[in-house]
Design an enzyme around this catalytic site. Structure first.
Site, PDB file in Angstrom:
ATOM      1  N   CYS A 173       0.707  -1.269   0.150  1.00  0.00           N
ATOM      2  CA  CYS A 173       0.101   0.044  -0.032  1.00  0.00           C
ATOM      3  C   CYS A 173       0.808   1.295  -0.152  1.00  0.00           C
ATOM      4  O   CYS A 173       2.250   1.056   0.077  1.00  0.00           O
ATOM      5  CB  CYS A 173      -0.938  -0.045   1.184  1.00  0.00           C
ATOM      6  SG  CYS A 173      -2.320   1.196   1.031  1.00  0.00           S
TER       7      CYS A 173
ATOM      8  N   LYS B  36     -11.212  -7.717   6.020  1.00  0.00           N
ATOM      9  CA  LYS B  36     -10.876  -6.895   6.992  1.00  0.00           C
ATOM     10  C   LYS B  36     -11.809  -5.779   7.115  1.00  0.00           C
ATOM     11  O   LYS B  36     -12.456  -4.942   6.142  1.00  0.00           O
ATOM     12  CB  LYS B  36      -9.519  -6.211   6.472  1.00  0.00           C
ATOM     13  CG  LYS B  36      -8.807  -4.899   7.440  1.00  0.00           C
ATOM     14  CD  LYS B  36      -7.547  -4.876   6.846  1.00  0.00           C
ATOM     15  CE  LYS B  36      -6.964  -3.768   7.785  1.00  0.00           C
ATOM     16  NZ  LYS B  36      -5.713  -3.102   7.212  1.00  0.00           N
TER      17      LYS B  36
ATOM     18  N   LYS C  40     -12.236  -5.017   1.752  1.00  0.00           N
ATOM     19  CA  LYS C  40     -11.680  -4.038   3.047  1.00  0.00           C
ATOM     20  C   LYS C  40     -12.445  -2.950   3.073  1.00  0.00           C
ATOM     21  O   LYS C  40     -12.844  -2.361   2.290  1.00  0.00           O
ATOM     22  CB  LYS C  40     -10.322  -3.768   2.585  1.00  0.00           C
ATOM     23  CG  LYS C  40      -9.620  -2.814   3.647  1.00  0.00           C
ATOM     24  CD  LYS C  40      -8.142  -2.487   3.246  1.00  0.00           C
ATOM     25  CE  LYS C  40      -7.697  -1.303   4.210  1.00  0.00           C
ATOM     26  NZ  LYS C  40      -6.198  -0.962   3.643  1.00  0.00           N
TER      27      LYS C  40
ATOM     28  N   CYS D 168      -4.029   6.074  -0.106  1.00  0.00           N
ATOM     29  CA  CYS D 168      -3.349   4.911  -0.621  1.00  0.00           C
ATOM     30  C   CYS D 168      -3.122   4.981  -2.080  1.00  0.00           C
ATOM     31  O   CYS D 168      -3.018   4.081  -2.712  1.00  0.00           O
ATOM     32  CB  CYS D 168      -4.393   3.835  -0.314  1.00  0.00           C
ATOM     33  SG  CYS D 168      -4.881   3.633   1.517  1.00  0.00           S
TER      34      CYS D 168
ATOM     35  N   CYS E   8      -0.075   4.067   1.634  1.00  0.00           N
ATOM     36  CA  CYS E   8      -0.524   5.231   2.947  1.00  0.00           C
ATOM     37  C   CYS E   8       0.525   5.589   3.692  1.00  0.00           C
ATOM     38  O   CYS E   8       0.700   6.737   4.127  1.00  0.00           O
ATOM     39  CB  CYS E   8      -1.855   5.184   3.540  1.00  0.00           C
ATOM     40  SG  CYS E   8      -1.701   3.334   4.337  1.00  0.00           S
TER      41      CYS E   8
END
Length: 324
Positions: A120, A249, A196, A130, A122
């Site tokens: 990712c 998630k 997610k 992101c 971020c």
């Protein structure tokens, strides 16, 4: 029927209950998240205030700690980096000498752990989003894909076993698969954060990884917590694009999604028991509102819902219990 049938007979004592327990957990079921900070000093891990018992480590300390966990039965870890340098294109994320690349090399030299690299941007962007943003602050999908591929390839070059994209850009699995294959890494699996959600449960993680967005939120790319069918579509697309395992998630608030994903796709399925889930339970334990048994009950619920593996911060506590 009662009184001939009495289900309590099978609960009479602990030995009988243990014999027929349908779901159990073992240390081999877990993946442990490690935070590696570029400015961290050896021998001085920094506790994460919102995640008691969790730390930011230097490369050397992270590897030494991972070795100890491996000796106790842990088989896999997932890595998150906190770099010194951040910019608009997350260049530290694909730097061959980046903090995660250094950690991967050392782990592969000194352990037999399965090393997963979270892919990712971020933690590495100066805006905390992101992906690549435009002049209006919108996270652009397609330009981001190239950078995700760069990160994945850089991890593979360092020796990572698995890459796990967590960005939630459309088409990222296909882009990463192509980038890996074009560079000769056809055997590196992709564990996709396919479902997610844009969750409040991530708040402690953003403190831990120094990755909170400097403006706006992530709702234009992470999923709406109210949506179930969309999650199944997200997973289906990632499967078609070539992911090798699915990550859901968060875990506890999305057990229905986890169960449906496992039953529908019959693929290796991982649940991420995220930072907020961990911190809530830890706070309750520390306040004596609840006992540590809730930790196990929550993990059992995740496994029972269909998770083959669980990413969890409770690994050190589980190991400690096993040693007693």
């Amino acid at each position: 029927m009662f009184p001939t049938t009495r289900l309590r007979r099978m609960r009479t004592n602990e030995k009988i209950r243990d014999m027929f327990r349908e779901t159990s957990i073992d240390i081999g079921d877990f993946i442990y998240p490690l935070y590696i900070e570029e400015k961290a000093e050896d021998g001085k891990p920094t506790e994460i205030p919102t995640m008691p018992g969790q730390y930011r480590y230097s490369v050397n300390d992270a590897v030494e700690y991972a070795k100890k966990l491996e000796q106790k039965g842990l088989t896999s870890i997932i890595l998150f980096g906190i770099p010194d340098h951040k910019d608009e294109v997350a260049s530290s994320a694909y730097d061959p000498e980046g903090i995660i690349q250094q950690t991967i090399r050392k782990l592969k030299e000194e352990t037999n752990l399965v090393v997963i690299g979270d892919v990712c941007m971020c933690e590495y962007t100066n805006h905390g989003h992101c992906g690549i943003i435009d002049d209006d602050g919108y996270v652009q999908n397609d330009p981001t894909l190239e950078y995700l591929g760069r990160i994945a390839v850089s991890y593979a070059e360092a020796g990572v076993d698995v890459v796990a994209p967590s960005d939630m850009m459309d088409g990222r699995v296909s882009a990463i698969r192509s980038a890996l294959d074009e560079n000769g890494y056809i055997n590196i699996p992709i564990f996709s954060y396919a479902a997610k959600y844009a969750s409040t449960y991530y708040a402690p993680f953003r403190d831990a990884a120094d990755s909170a967005p400097s403006f706006g939120d992530r709702k234009s790319y992470q999923m709406d917590p109210g949506n179930f069918n969309e999650a199944i579509r997200e997973v289906e697309l990632d499967v078609l694009e070539g992911c090798d395992a699915i990550i859901v998630k968060p875990a506890l608030a999305y057990l229905d999604v986890l169960r449906e994903v496992k039953q529908t796709f019959k693929m290796p399925t991982i649940a991420y028991q995220v930072s907020g889930e961990y911190s809530m339970i830890m706070a309750g334990i520390e306040k004596d509102y609840i006992t540590k048994d809730l930790m196990y009950e929550s993990l059992l619920s995740i496994k029972r819902a269909g998770a083959d593996m669980i990413i969890s911060y409770f690994v050190p506590m589980i190991i400690e219990d096993l040693e007693k």
